[in-house]
Design an enzyme around this catalytic site. Structure first.
Site, PDB file in Angstrom:
ATOM      1  N   GLU A 116      15.543   7.118  19.321  1.00  0.00           N
ATOM      2  CA  GLU A 116      14.609   6.215  20.001  1.00  0.00           C
ATOM      3  C   GLU A 116      15.423   5.266  20.878  1.00  0.00           C
ATOM      4  OE1 GLU A 116      12.757   4.144  16.755  1.00  0.00           O
ATOM      5  OE2 GLU A 116      12.825   2.226  17.763  1.00  0.00           O
ATOM      6  N   ASN A 157      10.237   9.759  13.578  1.00  0.00           N
ATOM      7  CA  ASN A 157       9.693   8.608  12.852  1.00  0.00           C
ATOM      8  C   ASN A 157       8.573   9.121  11.937  1.00  0.00           C
ATOM      9  OD1 ASN A 157      10.441   8.279  15.738  1.00  0.00           O
ATOM     10  ND2 ASN A 157      10.654   6.170  15.107  1.00  0.00           N
ATOM     11  N   HIS A 166      13.543   4.241   7.469  1.00  0.00           N
ATOM     12  CA  HIS A 166      12.702   5.396   7.132  1.00  0.00           C
ATOM     13  C   HIS A 166      13.041   5.961   5.748  1.00  0.00           C
ATOM     14  CE1 HIS A 166      12.502   6.289  11.766  1.00  0.00           C
ATOM     15  NE2 HIS A 166      11.813   5.207  11.434  1.00  0.00           N
ATOM     16  N   GLY A 197       5.255   8.193   1.191  1.00  0.00           N
ATOM     17  CA  GLY A 197       6.474   8.762   1.760  1.00  0.00           C
ATOM     18  C   GLY A 197       7.449   9.305   0.733  1.00  0.00           C
TER      19      GLY A 197
HETATM   20  P1  FAE Z   1       4.593   1.671   2.887  1.00  0.00           P
HETATM   21  O1  FAE Z   1       3.972   1.631   4.231  1.00  0.00           O
HETATM   22  O2  FAE Z   1       5.946   1.068   2.712  1.00  0.00           O
HETATM   23  O3  FAE Z   1       3.565   0.983   1.872  1.00  0.00           O
HETATM   24  C1  FAE Z   1       3.882   0.719   0.532  1.00  0.00           C
HETATM   25  C2  FAE Z   1       3.161  -0.545   0.120  1.00  0.00           C
HETATM   26  O4  FAE Z   1       3.244  -0.677  -1.291  1.00  0.00           O
HETATM   27  C3  FAE Z   1       3.761  -1.813   0.702  1.00  0.00           C
HETATM   28  O5  FAE Z   1       2.739  -2.583   1.292  1.00  0.00           O
HETATM   29  C4  FAE Z   1       4.376  -2.531  -0.508  1.00  0.00           C
HETATM   30  O6  FAE Z   1       4.338  -3.941  -0.397  1.00  0.00           O
HETATM   31  C5  FAE Z   1       3.515  -2.033  -1.635  1.00  0.00           C
HETATM   32  N1  FAE Z   1       4.156  -2.019  -2.960  1.00  0.00           N
HETATM   33  C6  FAE Z   1       5.402  -1.603  -3.271  1.00  0.00           C
HETATM   34  N2  FAE Z   1       5.629  -1.681  -4.590  1.00  0.00           N
HETATM   35  C7  FAE Z   1       4.465  -2.166  -5.151  1.00  0.00           C
HETATM   36  C8  FAE Z   1       4.066  -2.465  -6.487  1.00  0.00           C
HETATM   37  N3  FAE Z   1       4.887  -2.253  -7.527  1.00  0.00           N
HETATM   38  N4  FAE Z   1       2.835  -2.981  -6.683  1.00  0.00           N
HETATM   39  C9  FAE Z   1       1.991  -3.180  -5.628  1.00  0.00           C
HETATM   40  N5  FAE Z   1       2.320  -2.906  -4.344  1.00  0.00           N
HETATM   41  C10 FAE Z   1       3.546  -2.391  -4.112  1.00  0.00           C
HETATM   42  O7  FAE Z   1       4.703   3.158   2.328  1.00  0.00           O
HETATM   43  N6  FAE Z   1       7.811   4.701  11.128  1.00  0.00           N
HETATM   44  C11 FAE Z   1       7.282   5.358  12.189  1.00  0.00           C
HETATM   45  O8  FAE Z   1       6.725   6.449  12.028  1.00  0.00           O
HETATM   46  N7  FAE Z   1       7.356   4.804  13.450  1.00  0.00           N
HETATM   47  C12 FAE Z   1       7.983   3.615  13.697  1.00  0.00           C
HETATM   48  O9  FAE Z   1       8.027   3.147  14.834  1.00  0.00           O
HETATM   49  C13 FAE Z   1       8.576   2.941  12.586  1.00  0.00           C
HETATM   50  N8  FAE Z   1       9.242   1.767  12.766  1.00  0.00           N
HETATM   51  C14 FAE Z   1       9.668   1.062  11.660  1.00  0.00           C
HETATM   52  C15 FAE Z   1      10.220  -0.214  11.841  1.00  0.00           C
HETATM   53  C16 FAE Z   1      10.556  -0.976  10.732  1.00  0.00           C
HETATM   54  C17 FAE Z   1      11.151  -2.341  10.927  1.00  0.00           C
HETATM   55  C18 FAE Z   1      10.343  -0.459   9.421  1.00  0.00           C
HETATM   56  C19 FAE Z   1      10.684  -1.278   8.213  1.00  0.00           C
HETATM   57  C20 FAE Z   1       9.805   0.804   9.241  1.00  0.00           C
HETATM   58  C21 FAE Z   1       9.467   1.578  10.350  1.00  0.00           C
HETATM   59  N9  FAE Z   1       8.888   2.832  10.203  1.00  0.00           N
HETATM   60  C22 FAE Z   1       8.421   3.513  11.293  1.00  0.00           C
HETATM   61  C23 FAE Z   1       8.718   3.444   8.871  1.00  0.00           C
HETATM   62  C24 FAE Z   1       7.282   3.390   8.360  1.00  0.00           C
HETATM   63  O10 FAE Z   1       6.759   2.086   8.474  1.00  0.00           O
HETATM   64  C25 FAE Z   1       7.269   3.880   6.902  1.00  0.00           C
HETATM   65  O11 FAE Z   1       7.742   5.213   6.902  1.00  0.00           O
HETATM   66  C26 FAE Z   1       5.883   3.839   6.295  1.00  0.00           C
HETATM   67  O12 FAE Z   1       5.358   2.531   6.290  1.00  0.00           O
HETATM   68  C27 FAE Z   1       5.904   4.397   4.868  1.00  0.00           C
HETATM   69  O13 FAE Z   1       4.572   4.548   4.428  1.00  0.00           O
HETATM   70  P2  FAE Z   1       4.232   4.588   2.893  1.00  0.00           P
HETATM   71  O14 FAE Z   1       2.775   4.750   2.749  1.00  0.00           O
HETATM   72  O15 FAE Z   1       5.120   5.566   2.219  1.00  0.00           O
END
Ligand code: FAE
Length: 540
Positions: A396, A519, A481, A509
């Site tokens: 990217e 991504n 990621h 994920g």
């Molecule tokens: P996620 O979105 O992390 O959701 C998990 C949730 O569970 C979170 O809200 C936590 O607070 C919550 N949680 C965790 N443990 C507990 C618990 N014990 N009890 C209650 N709640 C809990 O997971 N991906 C892209 O495709 N494109 C992008 O441009 C991109 N940019 C990114 C930029 C940054 C700065 C970051 C940090 C990540 C980026 N990503 C990007 C990655 C993407 O956001 C990530 O792969 C997804 O959010 C993962 O999705 P999940 O549903 O696995």
């Protein structure tokens, strides 16, 4: 026992623009404001379906369960980002971070944390902020905290993986179904859109990307536009001075105050509009175990925004959907297995974690090749060198939105790194660690180096060695990621069911085995759509 619907404390949840966007993107959804009154879970409550986490996997589970008529409660450790701070804004910009930026830190931990010989991190108040940098022995994992998970902090890049690589990574998944049904479904529900190419070519806000493209093309590397969930029509209005600036005002990794179609405005808004969704924010699930009378007990701790424990609660749920993200789900399941609460989990639980080959790097351009003082925080282009069998790279072209000309080109490279780590329970501390080793990023550096060495050679330019430490070229000790830890078809069955524990599912994920080549959130969303379709049809 709760006979009425379990409820949520988030009365203002998804009201206003978010609800409108959700209704728009998911036709037929009532607005979130029409959702029934809410309260947080209380000890003794019994719910039909409990979802742990509100990121992509959790939001898909919430929508599909509620649409199937099942009352669903989402438990989220982060806060519901609906209340403005004293500046009138929900989130703060990257240039002016305060407590809202980080999850309980007294100093920011920016991914690009150094500049010209010193740290650029700033002191902040400890608070339940939106971005976590979770430290393990040899890496830091950035994750979103709040209702919407990673969608609150990410760059919005919405990339459907190359079909050949998807088939290589997840061979047991029917790719006809994925590319015919579930990727299109995910893209539509997420509100993915494309930048207007004519505007891209003319606007000062993407000069950095055009410079990145030119220098890549000069060395024979192809570039491609990358779709996004940020509303590019809104961004054009920002540039024209017609609306409040967000992506054009250094907002992204600490949240966007406008423009971005984060999950609270899409999937979760549509789920709330069914009247069957409730959410407990600032609640962290700490244990899941079989309940005496069937179903599962779920233990959780509620905190306030200062981190003080407000309550400890135990509820029961007929079904539990793990959607705490690759790290959160893996840590929880590894701890439950090790402590005998979910004894029938297999040895694959905790294994197969990878960093999607993430590595960052910056190049110094010539003074006559400025990248622009005004840069959109939303990336729009990638260098696509995935076909290089010696070391595939999809990089990217990232903004460096400092508000002033820096002549820097910044990249987040996604590479094919074969190393995989495991989450391990430490009986002494009761904590779960990740055994990723520092040297394991070397294959990613080697692959990225081939691309950026070639560009530097052609342009007569050099790497910036001051962005990731002092004399440190590669940003290789953190990850955006995280993927894997509870891999589909290994730790779970082919649809995310946890063997030995009927009614437990993984939907996030952690199912993706460490790498997806782009991504990841579109893949996580589409896979969750596929698995939920099966689970609802056969299990519920
Ligand atoms: P996620 O979105 O992390 O959701 C998990 C949730 O569970 C979170 O809200 C936590 O607070 C919550 N949680 C965790 N443990 C507990 C618990 N014990 N009890 C209650 N709640 C809990 O997971 N991906 C892209 O495709 N494109 C992008 O441009 C991109 N940019 C990114 C930029 C940054 C700065 C970051 C940090 C990540 C980026 N990503 C990007 C990655 C993407 O956001 C990530 O792969 C997804 O959010 C993962 O999705 P999940 O549903 O696995």
């Amino acid at each position: 026992m709760v006979s009425s619907r379990p409820a949520v404390s988030r009365r203002s949840f998804l009201a206003g623009a978010g609800a409108a966007a959700g209704a728009l993107l998911l036709p037929g959804a009532r607005t979130a404001a029409a959702a029934s009154p809410r309260r947080a879970l209380a000890t003794g409550d019994h719910v039909p379906a409990l979802v742990i986490g509100s990121g992509y996997g959790g939001a898909v589970a919430a929508l599909r369960l509620t649409r199937a008529g099942i009352d669903t409660h989402v438990v989220e450790m982060g806060q519901s980002w609906t209340t403005p701070g004293s500046d009138g804004l929900i989130f703060n910009s990257m240039l002016k971070p305060d407590g809202r930026s980080f999850w309980f830190r007294t100093k920011t931990d920016q991914p690009v944390g150094y500049f010209s010989g010193g740290s650029v991190n700033k002191s902040i108040a400890s608070y339940a902020g939106v971005l976590d940098s979770e430290a393990f022995a040899a890496t830091r994992v950035y994750q979103g905290r709040g209702v919407g998970g990673g969608s609150l902090v990410n760059g919005g890049m919405a990339v459907t993986p190359k079909r050949s690589y998807f088939e290589e990574v997840l061979p047991s998944v029917n790719s006809d179904e994925m590319y015919g049904t579930y990727f299109p479904r995910a893209n539509a529900a997420l509100g993915v859109n494309a930048i207007d190419p004519a505007w891209f070519e003319s606007t000062e806000w993407y000069k950095f990307a055009r410079v990145g493209r030119q220098t890549a093309n000069d060395s024979g590397f192809a570039t491609t536009f990358v779709p996004n969930v940020y509303d590019f029509a809104y961004m054009k209005q920002e540039a024209a001075g017609q609306v409040r600036k967000s992506a054009l005002a250094q907002e992204v990794i600490y949240g966007n105050n406008a423009g971005k179609r984060s999950l609270d405005k899409t999937y979760l808004a549509a789920a709330a509009a069914t009247g069957r969704l409730s959410i407990s924010p600032l609640h962290t699930v700490t244990a899941v175990a079989p309940a005496a009378g069937g179903g599962y007990t779920v233990e959780m701790t509620q905190i306030d925004t200062a981190g003080a424990v407000v309550a400890r609660k135990t509820v029961t749920a007929d079904r539990v959907f793990f959607a705490a993200g690759s790290v959160g789900t893996s840590k929880l399941l590894v701890a439950m297995k090790a402590t005998g609460r979910l004894p029938d989990l297999g040895d694959e639980v905790g294994a197969g974690w990878g960093n999607n080959g993430n590595v960052m790097v910056g190049r110094a351009n010539h003074m006559w090749d400025p990248t622009g003082g005004n840069q959109s925080c939303i990336p729009a282009l990638g260098i696509d060198d995935w076909a290089d069998a010696a070391g595939p790279v999809f990089a990217e072209i990232a903004p460096f939105p400092a508000g002033t000309e820096l002549w820097i080109s910044l990249y987040l490279a996604i590479t094919k790194n074969p190393n995989r780590a495991r989450f391990v329970f430490d009986a002494g501390t009761g904590k779960v660690g990740l055994n990723w080793q520092a040297g394991w990023t070397q294959p990613s550096i080697d692959a990225a180096k081939r691309v950026f060495d070639a560009i530097n050679k052609k342009e007569g330019t050099i790497y910036r060695t001051d962005l990731f430490g002092v004399y440190k070229t590669w940003g290789d000790d953190f990850v955006y990621h995280p993927l894997g830890g509870c891999v589909l078809g290994r730790a779970t069955d082919g649809y995310g069911r946890l063997p030995g524990h009927p009614g437990l599912y993984v939907v996030d994920g952690s199912l993706v085995p460490g790498s997806i080549g782009v991504n990841p959130f579109v893949t996580i969303t589409a896979l969750a759509e596929r698995n939920m379709a099966k689970i609802i049809a056969t299990d519920l």
